[in-house]
Write a protein that holds these residues in place. Structure first.
Motif, mmCIF file in Angstrom:
data_model
loop_
_atom_site.group_PDB
_atom_site.id
_atom_site.type_symbol
_atom_site.label_atom_id
_atom_site.label_comp_id
_atom_site.label_asym_id
_atom_site.label_seq_id
_atom_site.Cartn_x
_atom_site.Cartn_y
_atom_site.Cartn_z
ATOM 1 N N THR A 40 1.062 -1.305 -0.097
ATOM 2 C CA THR A 40 -0.011 -0.397 0.156
ATOM 3 C C THR A 40 0.745 1.416 -0.361
ATOM 4 O O THR A 40 0.505 2.637 -0.228
ATOM 5 N N ALA A 41 2.318 0.965 0.223
ATOM 6 C CA ALA A 41 3.013 2.495 0.142
ATOM 7 C C ALA A 41 3.563 2.476 -1.005
ATOM 8 O O ALA A 41 4.674 3.483 -1.014
ATOM 9 N N VAL A 42 4.218 1.637 -1.548
ATOM 10 C CA VAL A 42 3.969 1.141 -3.162
ATOM 11 C C VAL A 42 3.862 2.429 -4.018
ATOM 12 O O VAL A 42 2.509 1.873 -4.965
ATOM 13 N N LYS A 73 9.245 6.611 0.746
ATOM 14 C CA LYS A 73 8.221 5.736 1.112
ATOM 15 C C LYS A 73 7.624 5.147 2.039
ATOM 16 O O LYS A 73 6.326 5.043 2.775
ATOM 17 N N ILE A 74 8.492 4.075 2.079
ATOM 18 C CA ILE A 74 7.951 2.880 2.504
ATOM 19 C C ILE A 74 8.405 3.784 3.928
ATOM 20 O O ILE A 74 8.060 3.141 5.165
ATOM 21 N N LYS A 75 9.591 3.376 4.646
ATOM 22 C CA LYS A 75 9.637 4.411 5.358
ATOM 23 C C LYS A 75 8.644 4.874 5.743
ATOM 24 O O LYS A 75 8.396 5.514 7.508
ATOM 25 N N ASP A 76 8.445 6.032 5.810
ATOM 26 C CA ASP A 76 7.573 6.983 6.316
ATOM 27 C C ASP A 76 6.070 6.602 6.417
ATOM 28 O O ASP A 76 5.460 7.448 7.420
ATOM 29 N N ARG A 77 6.439 5.471 5.987
ATOM 30 C CA ARG A 77 4.376 4.851 6.423
ATOM 31 C C ARG A 77 5.301 3.802 7.766
ATOM 32 O O ARG A 77 4.465 3.423 7.917
ATOM 33 N N GLY A 78 6.544 4.017 7.871
ATOM 34 C CA GLY A 78 6.929 3.188 9.423
ATOM 35 C C GLY A 78 6.294 1.759 9.214
ATOM 36 O O GLY A 78 6.416 0.714 9.808
#
Length: 390
Positions: free
Chosen positions: A215-217, A230-235
């Motif tokens: 869902t973060a890709v 982007k992946i890290k920003d979603r935790g």
């Protein structure tokens, strides 16, 4: 002085507005995320500017990853877009794979060798076969391997979300160990809901890591460093194949892509064979029992035997030393649980970046000996695509 401050603030706001406008303009082309200007001061507010990029949650489509144009930088501030032919979607990637499938090593050999981009390209060229687009250079119309991998796995994720449950679809793909769900249920019961059944198939492991962050890709082509951000920003945890190339736990995204493609052609079946599962399960079980004997029972026995060797244990205090031995044994057991209980951070690390089959046989046996419990169970629940919402 007050007037001067207000004037300066207005000027700063004006400059910030100009910066934002310049970013919007640079992102108006299909390659807008590849050339965002990051030359401004890292300590300013603008350094935190994060453009909104469509994801499968917002767009419900992966067409942006299968675009017809590929962008490469002509200079620091300019880019050029070239026509790369037909749409490069999941179906095209799979059809293209069949042309060079026969010359590739087996999935476990690919993971263990971590063959470079150039090695695989040269191997395909020597066989007089057209090089797949994710192994082509920019000026040839190539697409980055991580973008092709995202396109392929997002398509699977999107389709799986349309079915009733992901587990049913997975059972159809892999009958071994999935026709009966007894083992996962047994693991949950015996661990009081703490542990889950381990994934030892590389393709399943790759999919599981991706579905966790799907869902973060972004559904548009972005560079690898922006994808990681982007992946890290979603935790969320960054999958091993999206890690920085300098990270020791990383394995190349083109290898992950080829393993997924080989799994689609049933080339991973030998890794799930009953013989392999029984052999390694037996080996892991023996290793686990030996560790319990050495680290738990051995600790209690050392207190009992040591007390007798040094003359501390007599016929008058045997009961005392028996309880002391039991107490030390309990402490050893607590240490054993602390060291061997699976943690979320163990994923993609203890048993290899894509499970035990990503390690050579001697290294794989050593890893299972060091962490036999991890061969059977894991801390993270299995990830699954979200149901498609109307």
């Amino acid at each position: 002085m007050v007037v001067q401050r207000v004037s300066n603030n207005n000027m700063n706001q004006s400059n910030n507005g100009n910066n934002n406008n310049s970013v919007r303009v640079s992102m108006s082309s299909p390659s807008r995320y590849l050339n965002v200007n990051t030359s401004y001061d890292d300590d300013s507010v603008d350094s935190n500017f994060d453009p909104e990029i469509p994801t499968i949650e917002t767009s419900r489509s992966v067409d942006g990853l299968a675009g017809m144009s590929s962008t490469f930088g002509a200079s620091d501030n300019k880019s050029e877009s070239i026509n790369t032919g037909p749409k490069y979607d999941a179906a095209t990637i799979r059809a293209e794979f069949k042309t060079y499938q026969s010359i590739l090593p087996h999935p476990d050999e690919l993971l263990q060798g971590k063959h470079s981009f150039r090695y695989l390209r040269n191997k395909i060229e020597r066989s007089a076969i057209d090089v797949p687009r994710f192994l082509q250079y920019k000026h040839e119309g190539g697409i980055k391997p991580h973008q092709a991998l995202c396109c392929l796995l997002l398509s699977e994720y999107h389709k799986a979300g349309e079915v009733e449950t992901y587990c049913e679809g997975a059972d159809k793909r892999n009958a071994v160990g999935r026709t009966m769900r007894i083992y996962p249920t047994l693991v949950r019961l015996l661990s009081f809901g703490y542990c889950y059944a381990q994934l030892n198939n590389p393709a399943e492991f790759i999919r599981d890591q991706f579905y966790r962050i799907a869902t973060a890709v972004p559904t548009e082509q972005v560079p690898a460093h922006l994808l990681r951000r982007k992946i890290k920003d979603r935790g969320l945890p960054v999958p091993n194949y999206f890690l920085d190339p300098e990270d020791p736990q990383q394995f190349p995204p083109h290898i992950a892509l080829l393993v997924i493609l080989q799994d689609g052609e049933k080339e991973s079946r030998k890794l799930d064979s009953i013989l392999n599962r029984l052999a390694f399960s037996l080996f892991a079980l023996v290793a686990l029992l030996l560790r319990i004997v050495l680290e738990v029972i051995g600790g209690a026995g050392a207190i009992w035997g040591g007390a007798e060797v040094f003359g501390l244990r007599t016929q008058y205090n045997r009961e005392l030393w028996r309880w002391l031995s039991i107490g030390v044994g309990a402490l050893c057991f607590a240490r054993f649980i602390t060291l061997n209980a699976p943690q979320a951070e163990d994923e993609g690390d203890i048993l290899g970046p894509a499970g035990p089959w990503s390690l050579r046989l001697p290294v794989r046996l050593r890893a299972v000996c060091d962490h036999p419990f991890h061969y059977f169970v894991r801390a993270l629940p299995p990830s699954s695509p979200q149901k498609k919402k109307d």
